[in-house]
Design a protein around this motif. Sequence first.
Motif, short mmCIF file in Angstrom:
data_model
loop_
_atom_site.label_atom_id
_atom_site.label_comp_id
_atom_site.label_asym_id
_atom_site.label_seq_id
_atom_site.Cartn_x
_atom_site.Cartn_y
_atom_site.Cartn_z
N TYR A 143 -2.44 14.47 13.48
CA TYR A 143 -3.70 13.73 13.48
C TYR A 143 -3.43 12.22 13.39
CZ TYR A 143 -8.75 13.73 12.48
OH TYR A 143 -10.10 13.57 12.54
N PHE A 144 -2.53 11.85 12.49
CA PHE A 144 -2.16 10.45 12.32
C PHE A 144 -1.50 9.91 13.59
CE2 PHE A 144 0.86 7.14 11.08
CZ PHE A 144 0.05 6.29 10.36
N LEU A 145 -0.55 10.66 14.12
CA LEU A 145 0.15 10.21 15.32
C LEU A 145 -0.81 10.06 16.49
CD1 LEU A 145 2.81 9.58 16.82
CD2 LEU A 145 2.99 12.02 17.30
N PHE A 146 -1.69 11.02 16.70
CA PHE A 146 -2.60 10.99 17.84
C PHE A 146 -3.55 9.80 17.79
CE2 PHE A 146 -6.59 12.32 19.88
CZ PHE A 146 -6.11 12.54 21.17
N LEU A 195 -11.37 9.77 8.74
CA LEU A 195 -9.92 9.68 8.84
C LEU A 195 -9.48 9.28 10.25
CD1 LEU A 195 -8.20 12.57 6.86
CD2 LEU A 195 -7.87 10.14 6.62
N ALA A 196 -10.14 9.86 11.26
CA ALA A 196 -9.80 9.51 12.64
C ALA A 196 -10.05 8.03 12.90
CB ALA A 196 -10.59 10.38 13.60
N SER A 197 -11.18 7.53 12.43
CA SER A 197 -11.46 6.11 12.65
C SER A 197 -10.52 5.22 11.86
CB SER A 197 -12.92 5.80 12.31
OG SER A 197 -13.18 6.03 10.95
N LEU A 198 -10.14 5.65 10.65
CA LEU A 198 -9.18 4.89 9.86
C LEU A 198 -7.84 4.79 10.59
CD1 LEU A 198 -8.39 3.53 7.13
CD2 LEU A 198 -7.78 5.81 6.33
N PHE A 199 -7.34 5.91 11.09
CA PHE A 199 -6.07 5.91 11.81
C PHE A 199 -6.18 5.13 13.12
CE2 PHE A 199 -5.08 10.25 9.73
CZ PHE A 199 -4.75 9.62 8.55
N PHE A 200 -7.32 5.24 13.80
CA PHE A 200 -7.53 4.52 15.05
C PHE A 200 -7.49 3.00 14.82
CE2 PHE A 200 -10.42 2.52 18.12
CZ PHE A 200 -9.78 2.87 19.31
N PHE A 201 -8.19 2.54 13.80
CA PHE A 201 -8.20 1.10 13.51
C PHE A 201 -6.83 0.60 13.03
CE2 PHE A 201 -12.89 1.63 13.24
CZ PHE A 201 -13.19 0.76 14.27
N MET A 202 -6.10 1.47 12.35
CA MET A 202 -4.73 1.08 11.99
C MET A 202 -3.90 0.89 13.26
SD MET A 202 -4.15 3.48 8.65
CE MET A 202 -2.43 3.12 8.50
N GLY A 203 -4.04 1.80 14.22
CA GLY A 203 -3.34 1.66 15.49
C GLY A 203 -3.79 0.43 16.26
N THR A 247 5.17 1.75 20.72
CA THR A 247 5.33 3.18 20.48
C THR A 247 6.35 3.47 19.39
OG1 THR A 247 4.77 3.59 22.79
CG2 THR A 247 5.89 5.35 21.63
N PHE A 248 7.47 2.78 19.42
CA PHE A 248 8.51 3.02 18.40
C PHE A 248 7.97 2.77 16.99
CE2 PHE A 248 12.13 1.62 15.81
CZ PHE A 248 12.87 2.80 15.84
N PHE A 249 7.18 1.72 16.84
CA PHE A 249 6.61 1.42 15.53
C PHE A 249 5.66 2.52 15.10
CE2 PHE A 249 3.54 -0.62 12.71
CZ PHE A 249 4.39 -1.20 11.79
N MET A 255 6.03 4.82 11.83
CA MET A 255 4.99 4.92 10.81
C MET A 255 4.56 6.38 10.62
SD MET A 255 4.44 2.08 9.40
CE MET A 255 6.13 1.65 9.65
N THR A 256 4.58 7.18 11.68
CA THR A 256 4.26 8.60 11.54
C THR A 256 5.31 9.31 10.70
OG1 THR A 256 3.16 8.57 13.69
CG2 THR A 256 3.76 10.72 12.81
N PHE A 257 6.56 8.93 10.89
CA PHE A 257 7.62 9.49 10.05
C PHE A 257 7.41 9.11 8.59
CE2 PHE A 257 11.74 8.83 7.96
CZ PHE A 257 12.19 10.15 7.94
N PHE A 258 7.11 7.84 8.32
CA PHE A 258 6.85 7.40 6.95
C PHE A 258 5.63 8.12 6.37
CE2 PHE A 258 9.01 3.07 7.65
CZ PHE A 258 10.20 3.54 7.12
N PHE A 259 4.60 8.28 7.19
CA PHE A 259 3.38 8.96 6.74
C PHE A 259 3.69 10.41 6.37
CE2 PHE A 259 -0.34 11.55 7.80
CZ PHE A 259 -1.27 11.01 6.95
N THR A 260 4.42 11.11 7.23
CA THR A 260 4.76 12.50 6.96
C THR A 260 5.60 12.64 5.70
OG1 THR A 260 4.72 12.93 9.34
CG2 THR A 260 5.79 14.58 7.97
#
Length: 169
Positions: free
Chosen positions: A40-43, A100-108, A118-120, A124-129
């Motif tokens: 969800y975070f990555l997407f 949550l989707a809007s929070l992750f979207f605005f972070m992106g 993309t690498f960043f 960040m998805t790795f750190f989040f997980t």
Amino acid sequence: MWIWFVIVFFVLAIGLTLGGLSTFMRGLPPIVVLIVLSFYFLFFSYIGMFVALVSFSWFGFRFFDIVIVICSFLFIIAMIRSYHPAFGYQLFYKPIAWILASLFFFMGLQWGTLGYGTFFTITMTFFFTLAVFIGILLYNSMLMWVKNAYVAAVIPLASFLLVTVIKLL
């Protein structure tokens, strides 16, 4: 360099909070929540980053900070309202999932505005997980220390509220 630190700190705080909240869910095992939240975070963060990179952005870093803080406050309020002593938190309830989707979207969007690619986002998805996993372990062990279930259930949200207020500074 300090912007990168602030972003990583906030991603880790969100991960720890969501990991802590997943230990209070009675419907799904925490490992399933970990996998679903990571994708969800990555997407949504990747879509936000991509939109910001391919479009012209008129908004600055601070504007997205304010929008992210507003989404975080809405998330905290929605989680407090969704708590039920018998069922725990309802993390995948539709309004909470949209927040949550809007929070992750605005972070992106914020990352894309800064020029991070993309690498960043994958980093960040790795750190989040990792933070969600640590949050599951941390708050699961905290359940043994804190005898009052209501206090233990509010601690992840209180710590996230503190980090959200710090993000405004």
